[in-house]
Design a protein around this motif. Structure first.
Motif, PDB file in Angstrom:
ATOM      1  N   UNK A 177      -8.526   2.649 -13.138  1.00  0.00           N
ATOM      2  CA  UNK A 177      -8.182   2.403 -11.614  1.00  0.00           C
ATOM      3  C   UNK A 177      -8.035   1.018 -11.503  1.00  0.00           C
ATOM      4  N   UNK A 178      -8.271   0.628 -10.387  1.00  0.00           N
ATOM      5  CA  UNK A 178      -8.218  -0.841 -10.049  1.00  0.00           C
ATOM      6  C   UNK A 178      -9.487  -1.655 -10.442  1.00  0.00           C
ATOM      7  N   UNK A 179      -9.090  -2.892 -10.638  1.00  0.00           N
ATOM      8  CA  UNK A 179     -10.185  -3.697 -11.283  1.00  0.00           C
ATOM      9  C   UNK A 179     -10.496  -4.615 -10.276  1.00  0.00           C
TER      10      UNK A 179
ATOM     11  N   UNK B 298      -8.290  -5.026   0.041  1.00  0.00           N
ATOM     12  CA  UNK B 298      -8.186  -4.412   1.611  1.00  0.00           C
ATOM     13  C   UNK B 298      -7.216  -3.208   1.588  1.00  0.00           C
ATOM     14  N   UNK B 299      -6.062  -3.136   0.807  1.00  0.00           N
ATOM     15  CA  UNK B 299      -5.118  -2.117   1.122  1.00  0.00           C
ATOM     16  C   UNK B 299      -4.436  -1.596  -0.308  1.00  0.00           C
ATOM     17  N   UNK B 300      -3.697  -0.765   0.039  1.00  0.00           N
ATOM     18  CA  UNK B 300      -2.749  -0.071  -1.159  1.00  0.00           C
ATOM     19  C   UNK B 300      -3.624   0.699  -2.172  1.00  0.00           C
TER      20      UNK B 300
ATOM     21  N   UNK C  60      -5.391  -1.689  11.351  1.00  0.00           N
ATOM     22  CA  UNK C  60      -6.069  -2.444  10.373  1.00  0.00           C
ATOM     23  C   UNK C  60      -5.694  -1.634   8.764  1.00  0.00           C
ATOM     24  N   UNK C  61      -5.785  -0.186   9.088  1.00  0.00           N
ATOM     25  CA  UNK C  61      -5.813   0.476   7.837  1.00  0.00           C
ATOM     26  C   UNK C  61      -4.626   1.409   7.780  1.00  0.00           C
TER      27      UNK C  61
ATOM     28  N   UNK D   1      -4.272   3.424   2.370  1.00  0.00           N
ATOM     29  CA  UNK D   1      -3.827   4.406   1.540  1.00  0.00           C
ATOM     30  C   UNK D   1      -2.363   4.375   1.336  1.00  0.00           C
ATOM     31  N   UNK D   2      -1.709   3.525   1.619  1.00  0.00           N
ATOM     32  CA  UNK D   2      -0.209   3.450   1.131  1.00  0.00           C
ATOM     33  C   UNK D   2      -0.197   3.110  -0.547  1.00  0.00           C
TER      34      UNK D   2
END
Length: 162
Positions: free
Chosen positions: A17-19, A23-25, A151-152, A156-157
């Motif tokens: 996943x992400x490393x 804040x987003x995406x 803000x959100x 979850x884009x």
């Protein structure tokens, strides 16, 4: 009671996943929650594949623990949003550095749980995993101020690369 200490130990870790936390995406982010505590075997995940979502409690292990403000501040330091206290935020700056995420369970493969939309990064210590029961969702009318929706909007884009 505030002097009581609680010890918790990770039961799993995020793999892939992400490393880096951002804040987003987070949308479409896929990872594995690998249950690596030797107390658990494949029986511990039996029946979990019947659920579409998990609730995951994790430790914000990459957060700068000196960056903690217990009083009120503006979300994401945006001057257009009101100051709110620490308990009016859901960010990583928590007194006990705990996060809660609800993610989609894609597949159970023994002690590997393949998930999507988990907003925790590679290596994150997982403290608990629970199936999401619809009956534990909010009851009664919901309300919130407008700033969280603003803000959100991209939280979850789908992820993107620059």
């Amino acid at each position: 009671m505030t002097d009581q200490s609680i010890t918790v130990h990770p039961i799993a870790h995020v793999v892939g996943g992400r490393v880096e936390p951002t804040d987003d995406y987070w949308g479409g982010t896929r990872a594995i929650i690998r249950i690596d505590d030797p107390r658990f075997d494949a029986d511990s995940t039996k029946g979990l594949e019947e659920f579409s979502h998990l609730e995951v409690v994790f430790h914000f292990h990459l957060t700068d623990q000196s960056d903690l403000h217990l009083g009120a501040r503006r979300p994401r330091d945006n001057p257009a949003w009101p100051e709110v206290g620490i308990f009016g935020h859901r960010n990583m700056r928590r007194v006990n550095w705990l996060g809660v995420s609800r993610c989609r369970l894609l597949k159970v493969d023994g002690l590997d749980l393949r998930v999507e939309d988990l907003d925790a990064v590679d290596g994150t210590p997982i403290l608990d995993i629970k199936p999401w029961f619809a009956e534990f969702g909010p009851r009664g009318p919901l309300h919130q101020p407008s700033w969280p929706t603003e803000m959100l909007g991209d939280y979850f884009a789908p992820g993107h690369t620059d």
